[in-house]
Each structure stands twice: as C-alpha cells, then as structure tokens.
Scaffold this active site. Structure first.
Site: not given
Ligand SMILES: *[C@@H]1O[C@H](CO)[C@@H](O)[C@H](O)[C@H]1NC(C)=O
Ligand SMILES: *[C@@H]1O[C@H](CO)[C@@H](O)[C@H](O)[C@H]1NC(C)=O
Ligand SMILES: *[C@@H]1O[C@H](CO)[C@@H](O)[C@H](O)[C@H]1NC(C)=O
Ligand SMILES: *[C@@H]1O[C@H](CO)[C@@H](O)[C@H](O)[C@H]1NC(C)=O
Ligand SMILES: *[C@@H]1O[C@H](CO)[C@@H](O)[C@H](O)[C@H]1NC(C)=O
Ligand SMILES: *[C@@H]1O[C@H](CO)[C@@H](O)[C@H](O)[C@H]1NC(C)=O
Ligand SMILES: *[C@@H]1O[C@H](CO)[C@@H](O)[C@H](O)[C@H]1NC(C)=O
Ligand SMILES: *[C@@H]1O[C@H](CO)[C@@H](O)[C@H](O)[C@H]1NC(C)=O
Ligand SMILES: *[C@@H]1O[C@H](CO)[C@@H](O)[C@H](O)[C@H]1NC(C)=O
Length: 821
Positions: A512, A514, A517-519, A629
């Site tokens: 993913g 976010g 940054g990437p996960v 959020d």
C-alpha cells in the site's frame, strides 16, 4: 418467616375505607386497576402501571411525592396482566393475590403466605416502601416485599442472606427500562470466603465490590460518609447483609441496578425536580472483574491499564501484548515453601475473596504467622481498618489474586508471599515501582552493588536477542505527572533485519501507499509477519510526525488499535506493525466482490469495534487522543475481521480538560472531515465523531461518502442518508448485498447513530462514550438534525462533473492544507 410486630405497627392499622386510595387491603376491601394503596404518611403508593405501549400491566410500588413515576418494586414481574382489569386482594387464608376481575381462576401473582386459622389477614404499605401482609389478630408479619427485592434497594432493606436458612435477598435488574421481567444482571452477596457483593450477568461476574473493611467495600472508594444516608455491613452468626438508613426522613435516595448492569445511587433533588446520580459502580475499566487476571494489577492512570505485580511476569506474553490479560501473571521465581518473605503492596484494592479465610479477632502479627504456616496462603491483610493503625482481624487468600488495583488513596495494605530470593531484586526496583519491603532493609554499599548486579543480569537474560531497547524516547503528555518516568521500551529494529524481512523493500512486497510513504509486508526470521511503513523523504509527514506516531502508538494498547512492534531510525525512518492479513476496511467495503463477505453481523461488529477503539483514544487511555484522520483505509482487519484503527501519525494529544484546539495545519481526508475542521481548522473529539459517523454510514451502505452519486439528487452519502431518514425509510440505505443477513433493528439504530454523529454542530454530536452506549443498548435515540456537509461539493467548491468524481473516488489520500492564521 414471622416477625414480631412492634406496638407502633398496630396503631397504623386503621379502619377499612372504600375510596380510590386505600390504606389497607383486607378480605373485604381490595383494589383494582385505577385504585391504589397509600402509605400512612403518603410517602409510597402501590398500584397498577403499564408498559409504555400499554400491552402489559403490573402491580408496583412507587414514590407518591415524586412527579416522575419511579417504580421501586414490582409484584407480578414474571407474569404481566394482558387481558381484563386486575384485582389485588387478600384471601382468607392470608395471602395477597393478583388476578383478573372476571376470571378468578388464573393467579398472576401470590405471596403464598398463610394466616393462622381465625386470623384476620390484611395487607398494608408502610412508609418505608415495604408492602406487608399482617395477621391483624396475632400481630405477626406473614410476608413482606422487602424480602423479595426487584431492582431497587430502599433504605432499611437487607441485601444479603440468613446464614441459618440460606434465604437470600438480592437485586435483579429489569430486562429493559420498559420491561420489569427479570433481566440478566443480579447484584448479590457472595458468601464464599469473606463476604463481598457481586454484580453478575448470568453466571459471569462483572464486578465485585471487594471485601468490607469496616469503613466501606474495598473496591468502592467513592462510598463515603455523607449527609443523606448511613451504610453498614452486618455479619453475625445468623445473618450477613448490607443495608443503609436515611439520616433524615425527608431524604429520598435509592440504590438501583439498571437493566444495562450498572449500579446507580440516585438522590431526589426537589429544587431540580429530578434524580441526581450520586454514585455509580463499576466506575471504569479497572473495575471489570478479573481484567488483568491472577497476580495482575490494574491502574487506571497507566496505559495499558494492566500490569503484573512486582516480581511477576505475564503468563503468556504474546496474549498479554495483544491486551488479552485474562491469563494473568506468574511468579518470576518459583517459590519454595518455608523460604519466603511477605512483601507489602500499599494502597491497593483487596483481591476477590471467593477463595479466602478470615478470623476477626487476630491481629496483623498473628495473621502473618498464620499465613506463613500454611503454604497455600498467598497473601494476607487486616480485615477491619476502621479503627486506624494496622487494623484488626485477618483476611487470607488461598488462590491466585485477582482484581487488585492500585489506588492513589483509600487503598489498603496487602502482604503477598514472595520467594526469599526476590528480596534483592525487589529492593533494587523499589524506587521505580514503589514497592516496599517489610523485611528489615539491610544497608551497606556492598549489598546494593550486589543487588544492582543481579538486577542487570536478570534483565539481560530476560531480553530478546535481536531487538535493542530505545530508552531515550520520552513522551510529552502535555501534563505534569508528578515527574513520573515515562521511558518507553520500544524495540529498535536495525535496517538489515527489516531489509531482509521485506526482501530489500521489493515491489512485490509493497502492500500500500499511505499519505506518508509506501507500506511493505515482511517476514522476520522467526516467522512473524510484519507490516513496515517507510517514511518517504519527500513525505509531508516530517520527522516530528514520525516521532509523534511512534510515541503515541507505543503508548496505546487496545484490541481495536493496531499494534506497533517497533521502529527503526537509522538512514530510513520505519515503523514496524503487526501484519493484518485482511488489509483495510475500504478494500472490502468498496469492492463489489469482497463486499459480499461482509454480512450484517461482521459489519455491526466492525462498527462496534471502531467505536470502542476510538472511545479508548478519546477517553480511556490516559493520553486522550484525537485521531484526526479516521477513514475506511485506516481501519485494518485481522484474521477474524476485528477492526483495528491505524495511523496515529496525525494524532494529537489534548491534555486533560482541553477538548478543542485550533491548528494552522489542517490534516485529514475529504469526505471524512467535519465542517468546523475543514473550514476553520478547529478540531475536537467531535471532529473524530463526525468521521466515525461517515464510516458507519459507509459501512452499512457499502458506498463511499465522497464520490457518491444518485440519479435523483446531488447530495453526498450523508445527504442521501438524511433524506431517506427524514422520508421515514432509513433502511433503504442498506447495502443490498447484505440481504438476508440483516438485523433490521440493529441496522436502523446504526443508521440513526451515524446520522447523529455527522450533525453539523459539534455540540449536537454525541461523545464516543455515548455512541458505545447507544450501540450496546436499547435506549431511545434522539432525532438527528441535518448533517454537516450536506452537499459537500458546493461547500468545498469542488467540480461535480461525473468524470472528476471517478477520479477522486478512486484515489483517496490524506490532505494537508495550510491555512493562513
Ligand atoms: C394502561 O392501560 C390501560 C388498559 O390498556 C388503560 O386503560 C390505561 O389508560 C393505561 N394507563 C396509562 C397510564 O397508560
Ligand atoms: C367482566 O365483568 C364485568 C362486570 O363485572 C362485565 O360487565 C363484563 O362484561 C365482563 N367481561 C367479560 C369478558 O366477561
Ligand atoms: C407460591 O407457591 C406456588 C406453588 O407452590 C409456587 O409455584 C410459586 O412459585 C410460589 N410463589 C412465590 C412467590 O413464592
Ligand atoms: C434465619 O433463619 C432461621 C431459620 O429459618 C430463623 O430461625 C431465624 O429467625 C432467621 N433469622 C432472621 C434474622 O431472620
Ligand atoms: C440474557 O442472556 C441471554 C443468554 O445469554 C441472551 O440471549 C439475552 O439476550 C440476554 N438478555 C438481555 C436482556 O440482555
Ligand atoms: C431534615 O431535613 C429538613 C430539611 O432539610 C430539616 O428542616 C430538618 O431539620 C432535618 N431534620 C433532622 C432531624 O435533621
Ligand atoms: C499464548 O497464547 C497464544 C494465543 O492464545 C497461544 O497460541 C500460545 O500457545 C500461548 N503460549 C503459551 C506459552 O501458553
Ligand atoms: C481466631 O483467632 C483467635 C485468636 O488467635 C482464636 O482464639 C480463635 O480460635 C480463632 N477463630 C477461628 C474460627 O479460627
Ligand atoms: C491450608 O489452607 C488450606 C486452604 O484454606 C486448607 O484447606 C488447609 O487445611 C490448610 N492447611 C493447614 C495445614 O492448615
């Protein structure tokens, strides 16, 4: 049971009068619906009352002088009247009976009492609220309602039992506020060890008051001397019971077990014409029975609330870390009988006494000697501290100690049996953990050095191999907590470990992207699956946010929050989380195929889980955090589809009383942002409630709020839901893919709660505590007002053409707006 009738009783019995309000029921005078029985001073009234839809009718007792009808006792709670009018009469045999006027055969309720031959039985309501059946000739009480309490303990009523006959008097809640039939909650005396009062749901203990210490129950520190009533626990060879008496006859107060299982004491305030909630039990999460398991200890000021008693370690640390504390703790060092010390734990709530032994005449020294002489004695304390000093009497526990909690004040000293070899370790930790040792403290530098050495050796041995511990991180909670040390022990992973686990951040492992940054998904060498969030260098989330997230998430532990396993702050900033195989809620909810897997019960449990997680953030955790959020992609799902809130990068703690703040950086996601936050940058717990409301409506409808379109109008999902609700067909909102699995009443409640949460004015929105309560009960819900962002597109000046809708419904990212301030 026959009670001797005092003389003044007899004088109360007056001649039979035929009117609408009688003061005595006899064989020749009875009451029927529309009539009532009134006590001599007019304090209480007995009569017929209806359920709110009038389909069921009951005989009950209520306060005569109070405007709001408050029923304190019900006769026929098992068998309501449904047909023709009821009649309450005394039979010549001496029992009070309720039956229908026309059909004398069926008895709806009876006292089963009997008067001696030739006696003249009468029924009377006393000014205490006690309905009695008397033998007027002999002067004996044949039956009294105080022996059969329903959900209310009035002054002078006994809560407890006769030790000879075993006769028990206890409270049983109503099924619901409108249904007096016996519900699942009871509040009764537990005669097992030293007596305590138990609040049970069915056979499950929910709360126990702890033992009586001469002043109050050990677990009810709020029970204090007061101008309204005096309370007492009586323990004799014949009886044991709790009761209270009014200090002044003009006081109106009652102890009440609500249908949702909460004990409440109410006091009537004439000036306000209302009931004031004076006391409530249980008070908080720490009052939950056996929350921390055997040898665990609860402290509501800690996060997580459960810890092990000093000298004990979690029995199952993987469960413990996931906030499942039920297995409790075990001794760090195996205890050898005959070689032990007793360690004093000051100011605690005494443990559950189901397995306990007591002697009221021993003193504390005798108590220690007695406990020492029997290896199955785990702890002891004084029984009665009302005289001050060390107290008198002896209370011993013979099994795992549960329900210990730490109190700032009003706790008691508990002495726990420990292995002699723990002596040094406990002393060296004394400062940090406030443990006091009763054994004489042997001083001398040599001993201290030795103890410290032992301490560090033990720590080293107990440590996991590859992870180091960050000790430098300190959390600023915004409030000065008496200089408590807040060092966090967060495992620090090194870059090489993570790179190996994620196959060098291979694209194949990317799960993913976010807002930061990437996960990546990864697998540690021990087989544990992890999710690694990489803070991209050009991310809007700076180092501050990163640190924020690390600190907040590490502090917060709850089964509905995602768990942070560790972090890495070398050349890259990385967060390591537990891996959630089912990804996020949005990947299910907004996917035609996957959505079918979410039947109603799953969706309902998701809605409930998110509410509990958010409540914990807002209120139960010591830090009090606004998420800011909350959205479907931030709700992760574990193997069993339990929701876990993630992403605290934007979390901002708000200290104790502060519930609203202004920020010059608005961070959040369109479609979930409340109007006051998106427009004015004002955030509060109520802006999270708004986002939660959006989530609820999305979950039940299976549609996104943002990008929602409908052929009939141009409202967003909130507007659409509101429209359906005001047209009286809220259930049209439900996802058609759930057909068949849906519980309509739960679904209707969810929709209404969702709408309540998205109301335009923050003040109108409920708190999460209220939301959790509304979800879990049948209480009546207020009518929602118009939602905020009814037509979001116009407000935000967005383009509404269908082509751009597709664009923003597909890609939803966290936004940061900078507003001039
Ligand atoms: C209770 O029900 C009875 C019979 O249905 C009705 O006559 C009476 O008016 C009702 N009373 C109240 C207070 O609703
Ligand atoms: C009940 O009794 C009343 C008079 O006592 C009578 O008027 C009424 O018809 C009876 N109703 C039934 C259903 O028997
Ligand atoms: C009265 O006696 C009957 C028959 O023995 C019994 O079924 C009923 O439960 C008793 N009622 C009460 C209130 O004790
Ligand atoms: C308790 O029960 C016994 C046996 O039934 C009875 O003799 C005694 O009077 C009762 N005690 C009280 C205080 O009611
Ligand atoms: C009481 O418990 C039973 C079984 O656990 C459950 O089916 C029922 O719904 C509960 N009733 C209430 C009022 O909570
Ligand atoms: C009881 O309270 C009333 C009203 O507050 C007061 O006037 C009265 O003196 C009190 N009685 C006693 C015995 O304290
Ligand atoms: C700890 O709990 C987990 C999950 O319930 C279980 O799989 C594991 O076997 C337990 N470990 C021990 C040592 O009991
Ligand atoms: C309680 O302790 C006293 C004093 O040690 C002793 O005389 C008495 O027998 C004990 N009672 C019981 C029931 O053990
Ligand atoms: C020790 O205590 C247990 C539990 O109270 C009891 O069953 C046992 O008889 C006691 N043993 C001795 C030697 O007193």
């Amino acid at each position: 049971m026959k009670y001797c009738l005092p003389l003044f009783f007899l004088s109360l019995i007056s001649a039979v009068r035929f009117s609408h309000a009688l003061d005595t029921i006899s064989t020749t005078a009875w009451i029927q619906e529309g009539q009532s029985l009134i006590s001599a001073q007019g304090t209480f009234e007995l009569g017929f009352f209806n359920s709110s839809d009038s389909s069921r009718r009951y005989v009950g007792i209520w306060y005569k002088k109070i405007t709001a009808q408050t029923v304190v006792w019900v006769a026929n709670r098992f068998k309501p009247l449904r047909g023709s009018a009821g009649v309450l009469k005394v039979t010549s045999q001496g029992s009070l009976e309720l039956h229908e006027k026309n059909r004398t055969g069926e008895i709806f309720w009876t006292t089963n009492s009997s008067a001696p031959n030739g006696g003249s039985p009468v029924a009377q309501l006393l000014d205490t609220g006690n309905l009695v059946v008397l033998d007027r000739a002999g002067g004996n009480i044949l039956w009294q309602s105080f022996d059969y309490p329903t959900d209310t303990l009035l002054a002078a009523m006994k809560l407890g039992r006769n030790r000879t006959s075993g006769f028990d008097r206890f409270l049983t809640a109503w099924t619901s506020p409108d249904d007096p039939s016996p519900g699942n909650y009871t509040f009764k005396l537990d005669p097992g060890g030293y007596p305590q009062l138990l609040l049970e749901q069915g056979d499950t203990i929910k709360f126990n008051t702890g033992p009586w210490n001469g002043i109050r129950w050990s677990g009810t520190p709020n029970l204090t001397p007061n101008p309204y009533y005096a309370y007492e626990f009586i323990l004799t060879n014949d009886e044991m019971y709790y009761h209270y008496t009014l200090r002044n006859d003009t006081v109106i107060t009652r102890l009440f077990l609500s249908s949702s299982g909460v004990l409440q004491r109410y006091t009537w305030i004439d000036r306000m014409q209302g009931w004031l909630l004076y006391l409530t039990e249980p008070i908080d999460n720490c009052d939950t029975h056996s929350l921390c398991g055997p040898y665990g200890s609860c402290n509501i000021n800690n996060s997580p609330v459960c810890g092990c008693l000093e000298g004990f370690n979690p029995k199952n640390s993987s469960e413990w870390d996931l906030t499942d504390w039920t297995a409790g703790c075990v001794r760090r060092t195996v205890m050898e009988c005959g070689k032990e010390i007793f360690v004093k734990y000051p100011s605690v709530r005494l443990p559950d006494t189901q397995h306990s032994w007591f002697n009221r005449s021993m003193n504390l020294q005798e108590c220690e000697a007695h406990c020492r002489s029997n290896c199955s004695c785990m702890a002891y304390s004084s029984l009665d501290i009302s005289g001050g000093g060390a107290g008198t009497g002896c209370l011993e526990w013979t099994s795992g100690l549960i329900d210990i909690r730490e109190y700032k004040e009003k706790g008691q000293d508990l002495y726990i049996r420990m292995s002699e070899s723990e002596k040094g370790l406990l002393q060296s930790n004394k400062k940090k953990h406030k443990v006091t040792i009763i054994a004489g403290v042997a001083s001398g530098a040599f001993l201290i050095v030795l103890a410290l050495l032992l301490f560090f050796v033990a720590r080293k041995l107990g440590k996991k191999d590859k992870s180091k511990t960050v000790k430098g991180f300190r959390l600023d909670t915004g409030q000065n907590d008496e200089g408590h040390d807040e060092d966090l022990e967060l495992p620090l992973f090194d870059m090489a470990t993570i790179a190996a686990a994620t196959d060098n951040f291979s694209l194949l492992n990317k799960i993913g992207e976010g807002g930061f940054g990437p996960v990546y998904k990864g697998k540690l060498s021990n087989g544990q699956e992890i999710a690694v969030k990489k803070l991209s260098s050009n991310s809007k989330q700076g180092l501050d946010e990163f640190k924020n997230e690390v600190l907040y998430v590490a502090k917060l532990q709850h089964r509905n929050l995602v768990k942070l396993l560790g972090c890495c702050i070398q050349e890259e900033n990385l967060l390591v989380y537990e891996y959630m195989p089912n990804k996020s809620l949005d990947s299910f909810l907004f996917d035609q195929e996957q959505r079918k897997e979410l039947d109603w019960s799953k969706r309902f449990s998701i809605v409930n889980g998110i509410a509990r997680g958010l409540l914990y953030l807002h209120q139960d955790s010591r830090l009090r955090i606004i998420h800011r959020d909350l959205k479907a992609s931030n709700i992760l799902l574990d193997n069993d589809m339990n929701p876990k809130i993630s992403d605290f990068g934007l979390a901002k703690s708000f200290g104790g009383n502060q519930t609203e703040a202004n920020t010059n950086r608005v961070v959040g996601t369109y479609g979930y942002m409340s109007p006051e936050y998106a427009i004015d940058g004002v955030f509060s717990i109520k802006s999270d409630v708004f986002s939660y409301g959006v989530l609820v409506l999305e979950t039940v409808s299976g549609k996104r709020n943002r990008g929602f379109n409908h052929p009939d109008h141009r409202h967003n999902l909130l507007g659409h839901a509101w429209r359906l609700f005001s047209e009286g067909k809220p259930l049209d909102l439900l996802d058609p893919l759930m057909d068949g699995s849906c519980n309509m009443s739960e679904a209707a409640r969810c929709i209404q709660i969702g709408l309540l949460c998205v109301q335009r004015c923050p003040e109108d929105r409920p708190t999460m505590a209220k939301v959790v309560m509304m979800l879990g009960s049948e209480i009546e819900l207020p009518g929602p007002k118009e939602p905020g962002f009814f037509n979001e597109r116009k407000l935000l000046g967005d383009d509404t053409s269908s082509s751009s809708q597709a664009a923003y419904s597909a890609n939803e990212v966290t936004m940061t707006l900078l507003t001039a301030r």
